[in-house]
Write a protein that holds these residues in place. Structure first.
Motif, short mmCIF file in Angstrom:
data_model
loop_
_atom_site.label_atom_id
_atom_site.label_comp_id
_atom_site.label_asym_id
_atom_site.label_seq_id
_atom_site.Cartn_x
_atom_site.Cartn_y
_atom_site.Cartn_z
N HIS A 153 0.85 -1.20 0.00
CA HIS A 153 0.00 0.00 0.00
C HIS A 153 0.88 1.25 0.00
O HIS A 153 0.89 2.04 0.94
CB HIS A 153 -0.94 -0.01 1.21
N THR A 154 1.60 1.48 -1.07
CA THR A 154 2.44 2.66 -1.21
C THR A 154 2.16 3.31 -2.55
O THR A 154 1.49 2.76 -3.43
CB THR A 154 3.94 2.28 -1.13
N GLU A 155 2.71 4.52 -2.70
CA GLU A 155 2.52 5.26 -3.95
C GLU A 155 3.19 4.54 -5.11
O GLU A 155 2.72 4.60 -6.25
CB GLU A 155 3.10 6.67 -3.81
N ARG A 156 4.28 3.83 -4.81
CA ARG A 156 4.98 3.10 -5.87
C ARG A 156 4.09 2.02 -6.47
O ARG A 156 4.09 1.80 -7.68
CB ARG A 156 6.25 2.47 -5.31
N THR A 157 3.29 1.38 -5.63
CA THR A 157 2.39 0.33 -6.13
C THR A 157 1.33 0.92 -7.04
O THR A 157 0.99 0.34 -8.08
CB THR A 157 1.73 -0.40 -4.96
N VAL A 158 0.79 2.08 -6.66
CA VAL A 158 -0.22 2.73 -7.50
C VAL A 158 0.37 3.12 -8.85
O VAL A 158 -0.24 2.91 -9.91
CB VAL A 158 -0.80 3.96 -6.77
N THR A 159 1.57 3.68 -8.83
CA THR A 159 2.23 4.06 -10.08
C THR A 159 2.50 2.83 -10.95
O THR A 159 2.27 2.86 -12.17
CB THR A 159 3.56 4.78 -9.78
N PHE A 160 2.97 1.75 -10.34
CA PHE A 160 3.22 0.52 -11.08
C PHE A 160 1.93 -0.01 -11.70
O PHE A 160 1.93 -0.51 -12.84
CB PHE A 160 3.84 -0.53 -10.16
N THR A 161 0.82 0.11 -10.98
CA THR A 161 -0.47 -0.37 -11.50
C THR A 161 -0.89 0.43 -12.73
O THR A 161 -1.32 -0.15 -13.74
CB THR A 161 -1.54 -0.27 -10.41
N TYR A 162 -0.76 1.76 -12.66
CA TYR A 162 -1.13 2.59 -13.82
C TYR A 162 -0.24 2.29 -15.02
O TYR A 162 -0.72 2.22 -16.17
CB TYR A 162 -1.04 4.07 -13.45
N VAL A 163 1.05 2.11 -14.78
CA VAL A 163 1.97 1.77 -15.88
C VAL A 163 1.59 0.44 -16.50
O VAL A 163 1.60 0.28 -17.74
CB VAL A 163 3.43 1.75 -15.37
N MET A 164 1.24 -0.51 -15.67
CA MET A 164 0.85 -1.83 -16.17
C MET A 164 -0.43 -1.74 -17.01
O MET A 164 -0.53 -2.37 -18.07
CB MET A 164 0.66 -2.79 -14.99
N VAL A 165 -1.39 -0.95 -16.57
CA VAL A 165 -2.64 -0.80 -17.33
C VAL A 165 -2.39 -0.12 -18.67
O VAL A 165 -2.92 -0.55 -19.72
CB VAL A 165 -3.67 -0.01 -16.49
#
Length: 356
Positions: A175-187
């Motif tokens: 639950h960090t900002e890095r995970t959110v960024t990685f999710t958007y990049v993956m999408v």
């Protein structure tokens, strides 16, 4: 049409050898009526020249109506159901500000892909029976939309599996900002890749000029269909490996927590059963079509293609049930939108992506 054919026959006989033509006009044909005609402009006292001309009466022609295939009706109905389900999921996620975690981003991306797949099935029915499907642009548009949508659906399911694995493997930093960024990049990567796959037929990778190279899904070439099928098999194998790792991590956590051993063991067993059901549903839907795409081509009976395509489309019907409607947060949002209340038996514990 009959008059045109008659004119063509007359021209053909005129260009031949006169009365010695191979298809002479039959004077005694009962289907042809004859009448005597004269030139109305001849008002002089000269002998009237009378000619024997056929009276061609316009016949009533039957308009050829294309018979609607029951398989196409089933695909159109399936597409309508897919569109309705996933439109509901998208609406809930869009109008609920609290559903912005990486898990819900991926669920929303999957819902968009399945929604486009459902609309693609409906448009394919419309293009086939209501619009001239022989137009090249119409065919390429329909096929490109279906390839992009279903490819995005499969890859989003893989992305959800990766997200579940990371939420367990990196539980402290998930639950960090890095995970959110990685999710958007993956999408973004998923959608760019799938849009490129959908554009391949329009860019010339099609069999419209050489029907012998067509796969079971015209105008996709046999080589492209095999490449897509092999890619799906690799995705399925990767999903199986990730879910196997998820089960190992879950059982390891169950062994480490001695105080809640019984509770965790029960919940872990239930989770493994759910994972097995997810993989089985995904495999049953897509494996027949993938395997058939590898071994078959356009010369095979079309009924076999329909029999494998229909289960594959049903995967998009199951996806909202597995990944969205089972989520307690989405269930609460649905209850609030429908009746303005939340049932007391609905779990109030927020669901994480590691839950299955």
């Amino acid at each position: 049409m009959i008059l045109s054919l008659a004119a063509a026959a007359a021209m053909g006989s005129g260009s031949g050898s006169g009365l010695n033509s191979s298809s002479p006009l039959d004077l005694f044909d009962s289907s042809t009526s004859w009448s005597l005609g004269e030139d109305p402009s001849n008002s002089s006292s000269e002998p009237v020249v009378r000619t024997l001309t056929p009276d061609l009466q316009p016949a009533t022609t039957a308009v050829a109506v294309q018979e609607v295939s029951p398989w196409d009706i089933a695909l159109c109905v399936t597409g309508t159901l897919i569109s309705c389900e996933n439109a509901l999921v998208i609406a809930v996620l869009f109008y609920t500000p609290t559903l912005r975690a990486p898990m819900f981003i991926l669920i929303g991306s999957l819902a968009v892909a399945d929604l486009l797949a459902g609309l693609g099935l409906i448009l394919n029915f419309v293009f086939t029976y209501l619009i001239d499907s022989s137009v090249e642009f119409v065919t390429l548009l329909s096929v490109g939309l279906l390839i992009s949508a279903f490819s995005a659906s499969v890859f989003n399911i893989l992305a959800i599996t990766v997200d579940r694995y990371l939420s367990l493997y990196n539980a402290l930093t998930y639950h960090t900002e890095r995970t959110v960024t990685f999710t958007y990049v993956m999408v973004v990567f998923i959608w760019v890749s799938c849009l490129m796959l959908g554009l391949l037929p329009a860019l010339g990778w099609n069999c419209l000029k050489d029907e012998t190279t067509c796969s079971i899904c015209r105008p996709v070439t046999k080589n492209n269909a095999v490449a897509l099928a092999v890619t799906f098999l690799l995705v399925f194998a990767l999903m199986m490996q990730l879910y196997l790792q998820i089960c190992k991590i879950a059982f390891r956590h169950a062994q480490q927590i001695a105080v809640q051993h019984q509770f965790v063991a029960i919940s872990t067993t239930k989770g493994v059963s759910t994972l097995s059901a997810i993989l089985c549903a995904f495999g049953v839907c897509w494996l027949p079509f993938a395997m058939y795409s590898i071994v078959a081509d356009s010369s095979y009976p079309v009924i076999y293609t329909y029999a494998t395509v229909l289960p594959a489309t049903c995967c998009s019907v199951i996806n909202p049930i597995i990944y969205a409607f089972r989520n307690p947060d989405i269930q609460k949002s649905l209850w609030m939108a429908c009746c303005g209340c939340v049932p007391s038996n609905l779990s109030l514990r927020p669901r994480t992506s590691s839950d299955v």
